[in-house]
Design a protein around this motif. Structure first.
Motif, PDB file in Angstrom:
ATOM      1  N   VAL A 108       0.851  -1.190   0.000  1.00 21.38           N
ATOM      2  CA  VAL A 108       0.000   0.000   0.000  1.00 21.38           C
ATOM      3  C   VAL A 108       0.885   1.239   0.000  1.00 21.38           C
ATOM      4  O   VAL A 108       1.861   1.324   0.757  1.00 21.38           O
ATOM      5  N   LEU A 109       0.535   2.202  -0.856  1.00 23.26           N
ATOM      6  CA  LEU A 109       1.229   3.490  -0.886  1.00 23.26           C
ATOM      7  C   LEU A 109       0.300   4.559  -0.334  1.00 23.26           C
ATOM      8  O   LEU A 109      -0.816   4.721  -0.824  1.00 23.26           O
ATOM      9  N   VAL A 110       0.758   5.260   0.715  1.00 23.14           N
ATOM     10  CA  VAL A 110      -0.002   6.353   1.323  1.00 23.14           C
ATOM     11  C   VAL A 110       0.638   7.661   0.880  1.00 23.14           C
ATOM     12  O   VAL A 110       1.844   7.857   1.067  1.00 23.14           O
ATOM     13  N   VAL A 111      -0.176   8.549   0.278  1.00 24.85           N
ATOM     14  CA  VAL A 111       0.339   9.817  -0.233  1.00 24.85           C
ATOM     15  C   VAL A 111      -0.452  10.965   0.379  1.00 24.85           C
ATOM     16  O   VAL A 111      -1.656  11.093   0.154  1.00 24.85           O
ATOM     17  N   ASP A 112       0.218  11.782   1.183  1.00 28.33           N
ATOM     18  CA  ASP A 112      -0.421  12.970   1.768  1.00 28.33           C
ATOM     19  C   ASP A 112       0.668  13.953   2.137  1.00 28.33           C
ATOM     20  O   ASP A 112       1.664  13.577   2.753  1.00 28.33           O
ATOM     21  N   ALA A 145       4.560   8.536   1.091  1.00 32.35           N
ATOM     22  CA  ALA A 145       5.060   9.678   0.332  1.00 32.35           C
ATOM     23  C   ALA A 145       4.402  10.941   0.861  1.00 32.35           C
ATOM     24  O   ALA A 145       3.209  10.939   1.174  1.00 32.35           O
ATOM     25  N   HIS A 146       5.198  12.028   0.953  1.00 30.46           N
ATOM     26  CA  HIS A 146       4.671  13.295   1.458  1.00 30.46           C
ATOM     27  C   HIS A 146       4.499  14.334   0.354  1.00 30.46           C
ATOM     28  O   HIS A 146       4.274  15.513   0.639  1.00 30.46           O
ATOM     29  N   SER A 147       4.595  13.890  -0.906  1.00 29.49           N
ATOM     30  CA  SER A 147       4.363  14.780  -2.039  1.00 29.49           C
ATOM     31  C   SER A 147       4.008  13.935  -3.255  1.00 29.49           C
ATOM     32  O   SER A 147       4.261  12.719  -3.288  1.00 29.49           O
ATOM     33  N   LEU A 186       7.793   6.233  -5.816  1.00 27.85           N
ATOM     34  CA  LEU A 186       7.547   5.025  -5.016  1.00 27.85           C
ATOM     35  C   LEU A 186       6.541   4.058  -5.640  1.00 27.85           C
ATOM     36  O   LEU A 186       6.489   2.888  -5.263  1.00 27.85           O
ATOM     37  N   VAL A 187       5.721   4.539  -6.565  1.00 29.33           N
ATOM     38  CA  VAL A 187       4.700   3.664  -7.142  1.00 29.33           C
ATOM     39  C   VAL A 187       5.317   2.843  -8.274  1.00 29.33           C
ATOM     40  O   VAL A 187       6.079   3.357  -9.087  1.00 29.33           O
ATOM     41  N   VAL A 233      -2.508  -0.987  -3.724  1.00 28.74           N
ATOM     42  CA  VAL A 233      -3.490   0.057  -3.405  1.00 28.74           C
ATOM     43  C   VAL A 233      -2.752   1.362  -3.108  1.00 28.74           C
ATOM     44  O   VAL A 233      -1.740   1.360  -2.404  1.00 28.74           O
ATOM     45  N   VAL A 234      -3.281   2.467  -3.658  1.00 26.02           N
ATOM     46  CA  VAL A 234      -2.736   3.799  -3.368  1.00 26.02           C
ATOM     47  C   VAL A 234      -3.824   4.613  -2.683  1.00 26.02           C
ATOM     48  O   VAL A 234      -4.942   4.728  -3.202  1.00 26.02           O
TER      49      VAL A 234
END
Length: 196
Positions: A12-16, A38-40, A47-48, A54-55
């Motif tokens: 899982v990739l979390v982007v915020d 990821a913070h941007s 990273l994807v 799931v993103v």
């Protein structure tokens, strides 16, 4: 569909861009999944890759919006399930966006974990059924955010609704074909799907 779907151990990739939120979501998801954070938008695209299942994608980020990240992922031919997670109330523009689910902040740990499980189950279906679920999600999201007169006045909503009906009819037709096959199968001696 597969008999059982492995709903743990997904990537899982979390982007915020809000680091505290991204890190909190990641911590919650780490109990069951391999998580990248990821913070941007730029970092997200680094990273994807094809291993991401799931993103979770924030829609409003300063360097690159979630909408731009979403489009770039689609252009690269990478096909994770994408869940928009945002404080932005959805508008009619979501009809054309290639995401699978839309969550409005705040979201709970259970929301995130349940959504990963739901996305993994959806990936076991063919593309048409996956599109049906994505369109149904957009339709439901708009219907909870807009009143009847706004919906009726929106060509974007009408397009989403028409696509939903088209996909639903195809799904109903496929289900009817399966029912017909099972009915024929029942007529054979010793036939049936269970021996009771």
């Amino acid at each position: 569909m597969k008999e059982s779907v492995e709903t743990e151990g997904a990537t899982v990739l979390v982007v915020d861009d809000e680091q505290d939120i991204a890190d909190l979501y990641s911590t919650w998801l780490l109990t069951a999944h391999d998580v990248r954070t990821a913070h941007s938008g730029t970092e997200a695209l680094q990273l994807v890759d094809a291993s991401v299942d799931v993103v979770f994608l924030d829609r409003q980020m300063p360097d690159m919006s979630g909408d731009e990240v979403l489009d770039t992922i689609a252009e690269q031919g990478i096909d994770p399930a994408v869940v928009m997670v945002t404080a932005v109330d959805p508008d009619f523009d979501i009809g054309e966006m290639p995401f699978d689910e839309y969550l409005t902040k705040p979201v709970s740990r259970e929301d995130l974990l349940d959504t990963v499980s739901e996305m993994l189950v959806r990936t076991t279906y063919d593309d048409q059924v996956q599109e049906y679920f994505a369109v149904a999600s957009k339709k439901a999201t708009l219907e909870t955010q807009k009143n009847t007169s706004q919906l009726e006045a929106s060509t974007e909503y009408q397009t989403v609704n028409e696509r939903f009906e088209e996909l639903r009819k195809k799904a109903d037709s496929t289900a009817a074909e399966i029912d017909d096959f099972e009915a024929v199968f029942q007529q054979f001696p010793g036939g049936g799907l269970s021996s009771g």
